[in-house]
Design a protein around this motif. Structure first.
Motif, PDB file in Angstrom:
ATOM      1  N   LEU A  58     -44.485  15.197  53.363  1.00 23.94           N
ATOM      2  CA  LEU A  58     -45.215  15.770  54.635  1.00 23.94           C
ATOM      3  C   LEU A  58     -44.156  16.346  55.758  1.00 23.94           C
ATOM      4  N   ILE A  59     -43.159  15.738  55.930  1.00 17.84           N
ATOM      5  CA  ILE A  59     -42.385  16.411  56.979  1.00 17.84           C
ATOM      6  C   ILE A  59     -41.747  17.587  56.652  1.00 17.84           C
ATOM      7  N   ALA A  60     -41.338  17.688  55.175  1.00 14.72           N
ATOM      8  CA  ALA A  60     -40.897  18.873  54.823  1.00 14.72           C
ATOM      9  C   ALA A  60     -41.695  19.887  55.062  1.00 14.72           C
ATOM     10  N   GLU A  61     -43.192  19.875  54.033  1.00 17.39           N
ATOM     11  CA  GLU A  61     -44.001  20.761  53.980  1.00 17.39           C
ATOM     12  C   GLU A  61     -44.771  21.313  55.253  1.00 17.39           C
ATOM     13  N   SER A  62     -44.797  20.217  56.407  1.00 15.15           N
ATOM     14  CA  SER A  62     -45.284  20.675  57.435  1.00 15.15           C
ATOM     15  C   SER A  62     -44.443  21.581  58.353  1.00 15.15           C
ATOM     16  N   LEU A  63     -43.033  21.026  58.098  1.00 17.32           N
ATOM     17  CA  LEU A  63     -42.013  21.860  58.959  1.00 17.32           C
ATOM     18  C   LEU A  63     -42.049  23.646  58.164  1.00 17.32           C
ATOM     19  N   THR A  64     -42.358  23.463  57.005  1.00 22.12           N
ATOM     20  CA  THR A  64     -42.423  24.829  56.425  1.00 22.12           C
ATOM     21  C   THR A  64     -43.318  25.851  56.956  1.00 22.12           C
ATOM     22  N   SER A  65     -44.469  25.162  57.324  1.00 23.45           N
ATOM     23  CA  SER A  65     -45.853  25.787  57.884  1.00 23.45           C
ATOM     24  C   SER A  65     -45.369  26.243  59.324  1.00 23.45           C
ATOM     25  N   VAL A  66     -44.706  25.226  60.143  1.00 32.71           N
ATOM     26  CA  VAL A  66     -44.374  25.304  61.541  1.00 32.71           C
ATOM     27  C   VAL A  66     -43.369  26.642  61.526  1.00 32.71           C
ATOM     28  N   GLY A  67     -42.279  26.426  60.609  1.00 31.11           N
ATOM     29  CA  GLY A  67     -41.443  27.255  60.462  1.00 31.11           C
ATOM     30  C   GLY A  67     -41.680  28.679  60.488  1.00 31.11           C
ATOM     31  N   VAL A  68     -42.476  28.967  59.557  1.00 32.69           N
ATOM     32  CA  VAL A  68     -43.192  30.245  59.508  1.00 32.69           C
ATOM     33  C   VAL A  68     -43.406  31.000  60.559  1.00 32.69           C
ATOM     34  N   GLU A  69     -44.612  29.978  61.155  1.00 34.61           N
ATOM     35  CA  GLU A  69     -45.117  30.624  62.491  1.00 34.61           C
ATOM     36  C   GLU A  69     -44.171  30.408  63.816  1.00 34.61           C
ATOM     37  N   PHE A  70     -43.171  29.582  63.841  1.00 32.03           N
ATOM     38  CA  PHE A  70     -42.254  29.743  64.817  1.00 32.03           C
ATOM     39  C   PHE A  70     -41.371  31.052  64.793  1.00 32.03           C
ATOM     40  N   LEU A  71     -40.835  31.223  63.566  1.00 33.55           N
ATOM     41  CA  LEU A  71     -40.033  32.612  63.421  1.00 33.55           C
ATOM     42  C   LEU A  71     -40.816  33.849  63.582  1.00 33.55           C
ATOM     43  N   ALA A  72     -41.983  33.768  63.184  1.00 33.76           N
ATOM     44  CA  ALA A  72     -42.843  35.221  63.339  1.00 33.76           C
ATOM     45  C   ALA A  72     -43.073  35.196  64.873  1.00 33.76           C
ATOM     46  N   ALA A  73     -43.264  34.201  65.672  1.00 33.26           N
ATOM     47  CA  ALA A  73     -43.620  34.240  67.094  1.00 33.26           C
ATOM     48  C   ALA A  73     -42.262  34.800  67.904  1.00 33.26           C
TER      49      ALA A  73
END
Length: 194
Positions: A58-73
């Motif tokens: 869950l940590i890895a998969e949630s960070l993947t979701s967050v990561g895509v959004e963070f870099l896009a921002a």
């Protein structure tokens, strides 16, 4: 502060868990318990473990979701007509804007890897991959700009980004242009190809 999540209106349990975990891990840290995540997501622990093998997953998969959004921002739009220098500084300007939020906790990738302290943890692996994507962006722009050592410059810019994030968190103050100024100074002293 993380950008607004695309999962905010999510109804599927998996999406709700990813969203809740991403928010709680960013705001509270990855040590937060599964019970709190499930409560925030409105999903039972049994369902969570059916959807994710473990909290580490869950940590890895949630960070993947967050990561895509963070870099896009942070990223400028493709082919926006600005110079490579302006495109690089755009990342630091966006970081500066994010640091104005009272919920800003710095870089989610550095936070996760630092808290986990395990190089092979799935969350650390994801964090490292996203930090590399940021460094690769800086390197690509440095190549286009004609810098003599784009890889070194990209590493330096990534360190400026991480240091600026840490400063904002430790001092509990907005960056007020400090990261932008430091990145600009690094770019100004970098050697161009002859």
């Amino acid at each position: 502060m993380l950008p607004d999540s695309q999962h905010a209106g999510a109804t599927a349990p998996r999406e709700r868990l990813l969203h809740a975990a991403g928010e709680l891990f960013y705001l509270e840290g990855v040590h937060i318990g599964v019970d709190a995540i499930c409560k925030a997501a409105g999903v039972s622990k049994k369902s969570m473990y059916q959807l994710f093998r473990s909290k580490d997953t869950l940590i890895a998969e949630s960070l993947t979701s967050v990561g895509v959004e963070f870099l896009a921002a942070l990223a400028p739009t493709d082919n926006d007509g600005r110079s490579p220098r302006e495109r690089i500084l755009h990342v630091f300007e966006r970081q500066d804007q994010m640091s104005n939020s009272r919920t800003f906790r710095g870089c989610p990738f550095v936070n996760t890897a630092t808290e986990l302290k395990q190089p092979d943890h799935p969350g650390t692996v994801v964090a490292r991959a996203f930090k590399q994507r940021m460094t690769d962006f800086f390197r690509t722009e440095a190549i286009v700009a004609g810098f003599a050592d784009p890889a070194t410059l990209a590493g330096e810019l990534t360190m400026v980004f991480d240091g600026a994030s840490a400063r904002a968190v430790v001092l509990a103050q907005p960056l007020s242009g400090a990261g932008v100024a430091m990145a600009s100074a690094v770019l100004s002293t970098a050697v161009r190809q002859t």
